[in-house]
Write a protein that holds these residues in place. Structure first.
Motif, PDB file in Angstrom:
ATOM      1  N   THR A 124       0.852  -1.186   0.000  1.00 30.77           N
ATOM      2  CA  THR A 124       0.000   0.000   0.000  1.00 30.77           C
ATOM      3  C   THR A 124       0.885   1.232   0.000  1.00 30.77           C
ATOM      4  N   GLU A 125       0.597   2.149  -0.900  1.00 28.85           N
ATOM      5  CA  GLU A 125       1.319   3.417  -0.981  1.00 28.85           C
ATOM      6  C   GLU A 125       2.833   3.210  -1.019  1.00 28.85           C
ATOM      7  N   ILE A 126       3.275   2.302  -1.897  1.00 23.68           N
ATOM      8  CA  ILE A 126       4.701   2.038  -2.022  1.00 23.68           C
ATOM      9  C   ILE A 126       5.410   3.260  -2.603  1.00 23.68           C
ATOM     10  N   ASP A 127       6.523   3.621  -2.007  1.00 25.78           N
ATOM     11  CA  ASP A 127       7.372   4.683  -2.532  1.00 25.78           C
ATOM     12  C   ASP A 127       8.215   4.056  -3.645  1.00 25.78           C
ATOM     13  N   THR A 128       7.760   4.198  -4.881  1.00 31.88           N
ATOM     14  CA  THR A 128       8.420   3.516  -5.999  1.00 31.88           C
ATOM     15  C   THR A 128       9.852   3.994  -6.204  1.00 31.88           C
ATOM     16  N   GLU A 129      10.091   5.291  -5.968  1.00 30.27           N
ATOM     17  CA  GLU A 129      11.449   5.807  -6.132  1.00 30.27           C
ATOM     18  C   GLU A 129      12.394   5.194  -5.106  1.00 30.27           C
ATOM     19  N   LEU A 130      11.933   5.104  -3.856  1.00 30.72           N
ATOM     20  CA  LEU A 130      12.761   4.495  -2.812  1.00 30.72           C
ATOM     21  C   LEU A 130      12.991   3.016  -3.109  1.00 30.72           C
ATOM     22  N   ALA A 131      11.936   2.320  -3.562  1.00 23.13           N
ATOM     23  CA  ALA A 131      12.074   0.905  -3.890  1.00 23.13           C
ATOM     24  C   ALA A 131      13.107   0.706  -4.995  1.00 23.13           C
ATOM     25  N   GLU A 132      13.067   1.576  -6.015  1.00 21.50           N
ATOM     26  CA  GLU A 132      14.022   1.455  -7.113  1.00 21.50           C
ATOM     27  C   GLU A 132      15.438   1.738  -6.646  1.00 21.50           C
ATOM     28  N   VAL A 133      15.606   2.763  -5.812  1.00 25.14           N
ATOM     29  CA  VAL A 133      16.938   3.097  -5.301  1.00 25.14           C
ATOM     30  C   VAL A 133      17.514   1.935  -4.506  1.00 25.14           C
ATOM     31  N   ARG A 134      16.686   1.333  -3.650  1.00 18.40           N
ATOM     32  CA  ARG A 134      17.170   0.232  -2.826  1.00 18.40           C
ATOM     33  C   ARG A 134      17.517  -0.994  -3.670  1.00 18.40           C
ATOM     34  N   LEU A 135      16.734  -1.253  -4.714  1.00 18.29           N
ATOM     35  CA  LEU A 135      17.030  -2.388  -5.588  1.00 18.29           C
ATOM     36  C   LEU A 135      18.262  -2.103  -6.445  1.00 18.29           C
ATOM     37  N   LEU A 136      18.393  -0.867  -6.897  1.00 19.10           N
ATOM     38  CA  LEU A 136      19.591  -0.511  -7.661  1.00 19.10           C
ATOM     39  C   LEU A 136      20.847  -0.666  -6.812  1.00 19.10           C
ATOM     40  N   ASP A 137      20.705  -0.426  -5.519  1.00 19.19           N
ATOM     41  CA  ASP A 137      21.844  -0.582  -4.616  1.00 19.19           C
ATOM     42  C   ASP A 137      22.274  -2.042  -4.498  1.00 19.19           C
ATOM     43  N   CYS A 138      21.394  -2.954  -4.906  1.00 19.10           N
ATOM     44  CA  CYS A 138      21.714  -4.381  -4.852  1.00 19.10           C
ATOM     45  C   CYS A 138      22.449  -4.859  -6.097  1.00 19.10           C
TER      46      CYS A 138
END
Length: 346
Positions: A310-324
């Motif tokens: 619910t109400e996922i912060d897509t930018e934060l999710a992408e940043v965290r995945l890119l960090d992987c």
């Protein structure tokens, strides 16, 4: 090795909660709104209960076959493993097994029962804890052990929130949060939990010999009006990368997802020596499951993940995945895969 219907492992999802919390209501909802998932149900209780408008007498080994392909069984704990064997046989068409625990059951014992099973065709799929939003305070007072039960859950469903004022609802969620820490909490009414948050929805061919997982985006883009569907209240984030992922950082992300991410699924490309297969990922709340299978000859070696919440912060999710994404200097030998091994079946 690719997983065929003959060697697939069927997830066993446990649903627990104190008497009257809404477990059976949640189960009924899943059975009526399963979108093609064949659900095997094991009811760990005695007494008559209503499952999808059909009565299943609470007798050991009583079974009834439902019109939508679901199989409902009422059993005693001692016979649970035998029921798993029956539901997960090589001829079974079941996609997932849901165990509704008795309102007085000890969840830890049920978890141990699934993990200790000798059946190679099942795998533990996580514990969903159901909380009675109206009676929670009184239940905690009478049964302090409830706090311990809640901490075992991978996903918490706070039910009956429609019967609370906004003030009481906020206070309730804060109380549950104080108990369970960062375990995802889903507020709901009448046990309405979307099946997509708990298990995969297969798309079957006409001969039903092939199944694949639909992405959440595909479900959202179907032609009919979804405004009244349960998943209309959820959001999703999609991540695709052609670069290998670092196993250690990726597992850290799964173990501590940001925001209200209830579900993540997809596949990951690690490209570590000896581990160059496709790693399929499936999480429910804090429960993580992975396994490896071969890429097909024409399949691109990429990572593709879908996060649902619910109400996922897509930018934060992408940043965290890119960090992987793997960096120069990251370990690429077998030791890098140690965190992944914690969540892959032996």
């Amino acid at each position: 090795m690719a997983r065929t219907r003959e060697n697939r492992r069927i997830p066993v999802v446990l649903v627990s909660g104190f008497l009257g919390a809404g477990k059976t209501t949640l189960l009924n909802h899943l059975l009526r709104n399963n979108r093609g998932i064949r659900i095997g149900v094991v009811v760990n209780d005695f007494g008559s209960i209503n499952i999808d408008s059909m009565m299943v007498a609470g007798q050991v080994d009583s079974m009834v076959s439902l019109g939508n392909g679901c199989l409902c069984c009422a059993v005693d704990v001692a016979d649970m493993d035998a029921m798993f064997d029956a539901l997960a046989s090589s001829s079974s068409n079941i996609d997932v097994i849901v165990v509704e625990a008795s309102g007085l059951a000890e969840p830890r014992n049920l978890i141990r029962l699934v993990l200790a099973s000798d059946n190679p065709r099942i795998v533990y799929g996580g514990l969903v804890g159901v909380v009675d939003g109206v009676e929670f305070a009184a239940t905690r007072t009478a049964h302090p052990e409830i706090d311990h039960h809640l901490r075992l859950a991978d996903l918490l469903v706070v039910n009956k929130v429609d019967r609370l004022s906004e003030h009481d609802r906020t206070g309730l969620v804060e109380s549950v949060r104080d108990i369970v820490g960062d375990v995802p909490i889903l507020e709901t009414t009448h046990g309405r939990v979307d099946a997509h948050l708990l298990f995969d929805v297969p798309e079957r061919t006409a001969d039903r010999s092939v199944a694949r997982q639909l992405s959440f985006d595909e479900l959202l883009n179907e032609e009919d009006d979804h405004s009244t569907h349960l998943h209309a209240g959820y959001s999703s984030a999609v991540f695709v990368s052609g670069d290998p992922m670092d196993p250690r950082r990726f597992v850290e992300l799964l173990e501590s997802p940001s925001g209200d991410v209830y579900r993540s699924k997809g596949f990951v490309y690690f490209d570590v020596e000896g581990y160059r297969g496709k790693y399929v990922v499936n999480t429910v709340g804090r429960h993580i499951r992975m396994y490896s299978e071969r890429w097909t000859a024409d399949e691109p070696r990429v990572t593709r993940m879908v996060l649902i919440g619910t109400e996922i912060d897509t930018e934060l999710a992408e940043v965290r995945l890119l960090d992987c994404v793997r960096r120069p200097g990251d370990a690429t030998d077998a030791s890098a895969m140690l965190p992944v091994h914690r969540y892959t079946p032996s």
